[in-house]
Each structure stands twice: as C-alpha cells, then as structure tokens.
Write a protein that holds these residues in place. Structure first.
Motif, mmCIF file in Angstrom:
data_model
loop_
_atom_site.group_PDB
_atom_site.id
_atom_site.type_symbol
_atom_site.label_atom_id
_atom_site.label_comp_id
_atom_site.label_asym_id
_atom_site.label_seq_id
_atom_site.Cartn_x
_atom_site.Cartn_y
_atom_site.Cartn_z
ATOM 1 N N VAL A 145 57.798 66.142 34.927
ATOM 2 C CA VAL A 145 57.928 66.673 33.564
ATOM 3 C C VAL A 145 56.793 66.108 32.696
ATOM 4 O O VAL A 145 55.930 65.364 33.199
ATOM 5 N N GLY A 146 56.829 66.428 31.434
ATOM 6 C CA GLY A 146 55.752 65.995 30.546
ATOM 7 C C GLY A 146 55.570 64.480 30.508
ATOM 8 O O GLY A 146 54.443 63.987 30.370
ATOM 9 N N HIS A 147 56.665 63.744 30.661
ATOM 10 C CA HIS A 147 56.557 62.279 30.666
ATOM 11 C C HIS A 147 55.602 61.798 31.761
ATOM 12 O O HIS A 147 54.938 60.776 31.603
ATOM 13 N N TRP A 162 52.173 62.138 30.450
ATOM 14 C CA TRP A 162 51.966 61.013 29.505
ATOM 15 C C TRP A 162 51.527 59.761 30.268
ATOM 16 O O TRP A 162 50.536 59.133 29.945
ATOM 17 N N PHE A 184 58.229 62.632 19.490
ATOM 18 C CA PHE A 184 57.522 62.678 20.773
ATOM 19 C C PHE A 184 56.281 61.800 20.760
ATOM 20 O O PHE A 184 56.034 61.060 21.723
ATOM 21 N N CYS A 228 49.567 64.314 19.133
ATOM 22 C CA CYS A 228 50.385 65.450 19.574
ATOM 23 C C CYS A 228 49.886 66.682 18.834
ATOM 24 O O CYS A 228 49.893 66.679 17.595
ATOM 25 N N THR A 270 51.207 69.855 18.760
ATOM 26 C CA THR A 270 52.413 70.258 18.030
ATOM 27 C C THR A 270 53.479 69.206 18.266
ATOM 28 O O THR A 270 53.849 68.938 19.412
ATOM 29 N N THR A 305 56.970 68.448 18.381
ATOM 30 C CA THR A 305 58.133 69.325 18.529
ATOM 31 C C THR A 305 59.322 68.874 17.675
ATOM 32 O O THR A 305 60.200 69.676 17.366
ATOM 33 N N ASP A 358 48.269 65.765 23.265
ATOM 34 C CA ASP A 358 49.489 66.242 23.909
ATOM 35 C C ASP A 358 49.651 67.714 23.528
ATOM 36 O O ASP A 358 49.956 68.044 22.373
ATOM 37 N N ILE A 389 51.789 69.690 25.047
ATOM 38 C CA ILE A 389 53.000 70.108 25.775
ATOM 39 C C ILE A 389 53.717 71.248 25.049
ATOM 40 O O ILE A 389 54.199 72.182 25.683
ATOM 41 N N ALA A 390 53.746 71.204 23.715
ATOM 42 C CA ALA A 390 54.382 72.304 22.980
ATOM 43 C C ALA A 390 53.360 73.315 22.468
ATOM 44 O O ALA A 390 53.742 74.350 21.930
ATOM 45 N N ALA A 401 53.086 70.944 29.954
ATOM 46 C CA ALA A 401 54.244 70.926 30.855
ATOM 47 C C ALA A 401 54.720 72.356 31.037
ATOM 48 O O ALA A 401 54.594 73.194 30.129
ATOM 49 N N GLN A 413 57.536 73.964 31.211
ATOM 50 C CA GLN A 413 58.765 74.590 30.697
ATOM 51 C C GLN A 413 58.687 75.089 29.254
ATOM 52 O O GLN A 413 59.693 75.415 28.660
ATOM 53 N N LYS A 414 57.473 75.176 28.700
ATOM 54 C CA LYS A 414 57.392 75.610 27.299
ATOM 55 C C LYS A 414 56.604 76.919 27.225
ATOM 56 O O LYS A 414 57.069 77.934 27.720
HETATM 57 C C1 LIG Z 1 55.276 67.454 22.291
HETATM 58 C C2 LIG Z 1 56.055 66.950 23.460
HETATM 59 N N1 LIG Z 1 55.541 65.977 24.218
HETATM 60 C C3 LIG Z 1 56.192 65.498 25.289
HETATM 61 C C4 LIG Z 1 57.430 65.964 25.640
HETATM 62 C C5 LIG Z 1 58.126 65.407 26.828
HETATM 63 O O1 LIG Z 1 58.142 66.360 27.845
HETATM 64 P P1 LIG Z 1 59.232 66.282 29.022
HETATM 65 O O2 LIG Z 1 60.569 66.380 28.385
HETATM 66 O O3 LIG Z 1 58.893 67.447 29.895
HETATM 67 O O4 LIG Z 1 59.028 64.982 29.704
HETATM 68 C C6 LIG Z 1 58.018 66.974 24.883
HETATM 69 C C7 LIG Z 1 59.351 67.504 25.224
HETATM 70 O O5 LIG Z 1 59.919 68.312 24.572
HETATM 71 C C8 LIG Z 1 57.303 67.470 23.768
HETATM 72 O O6 LIG Z 1 57.819 68.445 23.017
#
Ligand SMILES: Cc1ncc(COP(=O)(O)O)c(C=O)c1O
Length: 393
Positions: A62-64, A67, A89, A138, A140, A142, A169, A171-172, A192, A194-195
C-alpha cells in the motif's frame, strides 16, 4: 437495499469492470514472454502518468510501502528532511521517518490551508549548511482536501538555491491533478493503486528523477525489500517486484492504463476530475448558505480535484451523519480527521466516476440533511447539475 453502493471515500475508489475482469486470470509462468512483455508495456507507459519519470519502482504494498521505500532510499539514518505538515497523512509520513531514525523538521500549516511555499523557502534559505536533504510535500492532503502548489514550492527551493531533493506524495493526486515531474523539478512522486489509478489496494509506486536514482546509489545504509536498486534492473521481471510478480495486478494495471489512454490520456482524466470536483463544490456552496457548514479549504485555488472536505457546525453529530448517509442511502463518504474528527465529512470524487454518479452521491448527502434536520441551503444538487450541464467536456 437494491442497487449499487456509492463509494465516495477518497480511496479505495470504484474499480471499473474492465479492471476487475482483468484480475480473473489463471496464474502464468512469470517468465512467459507474453507476461514479460505485458509487464514491460506497463513500465514503459507508467512514466507518462507522472509526467516524465526516469524510473518507476513498483512495490507490492500500500502507500505506506512507498513512503518507507522513499525514506530509506534517499536518506541515511540521522539525516534531515523538511516536512510540509499539512494534515494527517503528511504528519504520519513524518512520524514514519522519525521512527526510522531520520530527523524531521516541520513547516506546519493549518488544516484549512495548503503548505506555504514561502515558509518552506525561508527554512531552506536558513539552512546554509544544507543539512536538509529532502523536502517532503503531500500534493493532495486527503485529510483536508487541500492541494499544494507544486511549482511554487519548486520555485521556493530554487530561490533558496538549496540542493534538497523534492519528494511529492501523489497518492491522492495521481490521475486527479496535473503532474509534470520532469519539467517541474520533482525528484520522487509516490502513488498507490487504490485511488485515481482505479485499482484495488496492493500496488504502490515511486516515480524517480535521474537525481533520485543517483541518490539511492549514494545512500549506504542497509536496505532489503524496499531497496530501489535491484528493482531498476528490468532484465529480470522477478527483480522488478522484489520477488514473485503480482501477476493479476499487472493484468489489471494494463487495463487501467488502457482506460486512461482511451479517455484521451492523463490531461483528459485530470480535466474530468476538475469538473466533477467543481460540481461538488457548487453543491456545498449552496448548502453552506444556511450557515451550518462550509468548505474546509479557504483558498479556492487550493481545493483538490480528488476530495472535498466539508466542515459542519459543532452541534451536528458528524458520526451519525456518516452512518445515516451510508446505511440509509448507501453513499459511503469519509469522516473528518484529526481536529475535524466528528465535525466534517469528506466526499471522494476520484477514480472511475461520471456525472450521474456524482449527482447520485450528492443526492444521498442532501437527503441525509433532510432526514437529520441539518439546516442547509436548498438546491445544492440542482446547482451541481446546472454546473455540469453548462460546462460540457
Ligand atoms: C495522501 C495520502 N498519502 C498516503 C496514504 C497512505 O496510503 P495507504 O493507506 O495505501 O498506505 C494515503 C491514504 O489514504 C493518502 O491519502
């Protein structure tokens, strides 16, 4: 209740049928030339999602994971990063870096704002010894719905003539905001699956600039699974993933890349997100007229295309709101985070979405206001429909 659930969390998001169907594949020998060429076609196209990466690393994580991978590949233990701490986040990312023995200096901002480029620039200018090795932002956030001005932050780094790597980041924001990492001088963009990428959780990405690639070779501290170096050797598909390739995810990624290409590429996808996001904001603007709720992000320019956070009066029971909108109307939205816990809701409008889906979700929210007696301006959904009708693709 009959009919489908409306998923309006800011991740995981809707998965298009073609992506879901792509998962329904038997296992293959991962050295089979047709599978290898499918994987290579994905890696060849992925840089375009980020606007010109020199390399894209893919983790089965996942996104972690992205990171952590970024932290350990560009910073030695004890080295310092500057974090734009703009919400839950970014804050958690900084916490992870601290736990991994890196030093974190923070530029704080309120949950109603995007990071301030000037404040970042001032701290970098004061760092004459160049202790700061990377700036983490970041794109966006979230938890707040604010989107950072990536180019303005680059300009602030340049104005301070600071050599820190610039790490974003995404991810969003991948698929929802424009990103030209090569032209904008961004060194790492994280994503990641899933977004905006319209897949289930399970893949995360680090898109790298040539400087980031160079840096990961200079970093000397031990790394294992997260090490970028062996993953850049595309000769052996196994190594790209640090182990057995996630075969079904790769078929699904291929389907997602095709869907984006068929829509007209990333610019068209981002433009769709911008329209849908504005439609949501039009509705919230009308609902806010009764004085009991408002858009969280103050600067209209910094409101994200991925998620809209709506603050509600302290006397509104935010937890019950989330429950009613989900259980009675089958619209799932995110709750407030940090200081906004129980006092806000977050409407995700990213991924595989079209106009009627957005209008349906807004309808469920508006009906929840009615059912719960939450005072709101009348006609939010109408304002959203009118906006979409007047602003064709
Ligand atoms: C901006 C942002 N960074 C990191 C993450 C963490 O991603 P994950 O939950 O896939 O580890 C999220 C999760 O929603 C996020 O919105």
């Amino acid at each position: 209740m009959s009919g489908r659930e409306f998923i309006h969390n800011p991740g995981p998001t809707n998965i298009p049928d073609r992506v879901l169907e792509a998962f329904r594949r038997p296992a293959v020998d991962f050295v089979d030339p047709s599978f290898v060429s499918l994987v290579e076609s994905c890696f060849a196209e992925l840089p375009t999602w980020f606007g010109g990466a020199a390399e894209v690393i893919c983790y089965v994580a996942v996104g972690h994971g992205a990171w952590e991978g970024t932290i350990v590949n560009i910073l030695e233990p004890g080295e310092t990063l500057l974090l734009a701490d703009a919400g839950l986040f970014s804050n958690r990312w900084g916490e992870m870096a601290t736990n991994l023995g890196r030093r974190v200096e923070s530029v704080e901002c309120s949950m109603r704002e995007a990071p301030d480029p000037e404040a970042i620039g001032a701290l970098l200018a004061a760092d004459t010894e160049h202790r700061i090795k990377a700036v983490f932002v970041c794109h966006t956030e979230t938890s707040t719905g604010a989107t950072a001005d990536i180019r303005a932050i680059r300009a602030a780094i340049d104005a301070a003539a600071h050599p820190a790597l610039y790490v974003v980041d995404g991810i969003a924001s991948t698929g929802t905001e424009t990103m030209h990492m090569a032209d904008w001088g961004v060194d790492v963009v994280l994503a990641a699956s899933q977004k905006g990428m319209m897949m289930p959780p399970g893949l995360s990405f680090c898109a790298l600039s040539p400087r980031a690639v160079e840096r990961c070779h200079e970093v000397d501290s031990p790394r294992g699974y997260w090490d970028w170096r062996p993953r850049m050797n595309g000769e052996y598909v196994y190594m790209r993933f640090g182990g057995t390739p996630p075969e079904q995810h790769m078929y699904a990624l291929r389907a997602a890349l095709d869907l984006v290409a068929e829509e007209g590429g990333m610019d068209a996808v981002v433009a769709r997100h911008a329209r849908l996001a504005q439609a949501v904001r039009e509705a919230v603007g009308v609902w806010s007229e009764a004085g009991h709720m408002e858009l969280n992000v103050l600067d209209p320019e910094r409101r994200s295309n991925a998620v809209t956070c709506v603050r509600m009066d302290p006397d509104v029971d935010g937890e019950t709101f989330l429950k009613v909108v989900r259980e009675r109307f089958h619209v799932s939205v995110g709750g407030g985070m940090f200081e906004l816990a129980g006092r806000a809701f977050r409407v995700g409008h990213l991924g595989d979405l079209n106009e009627p889906m957005i209008i349906g979700a807004l309808g469920g929210i508006e009906m929840t206001f009615e059912v719960m007696g939450i005072p709101h301006g009348r006609g939010g959904v109408t304002a959203a429909t009118e906006y979409l009708a007047r602003h064709p693709v």
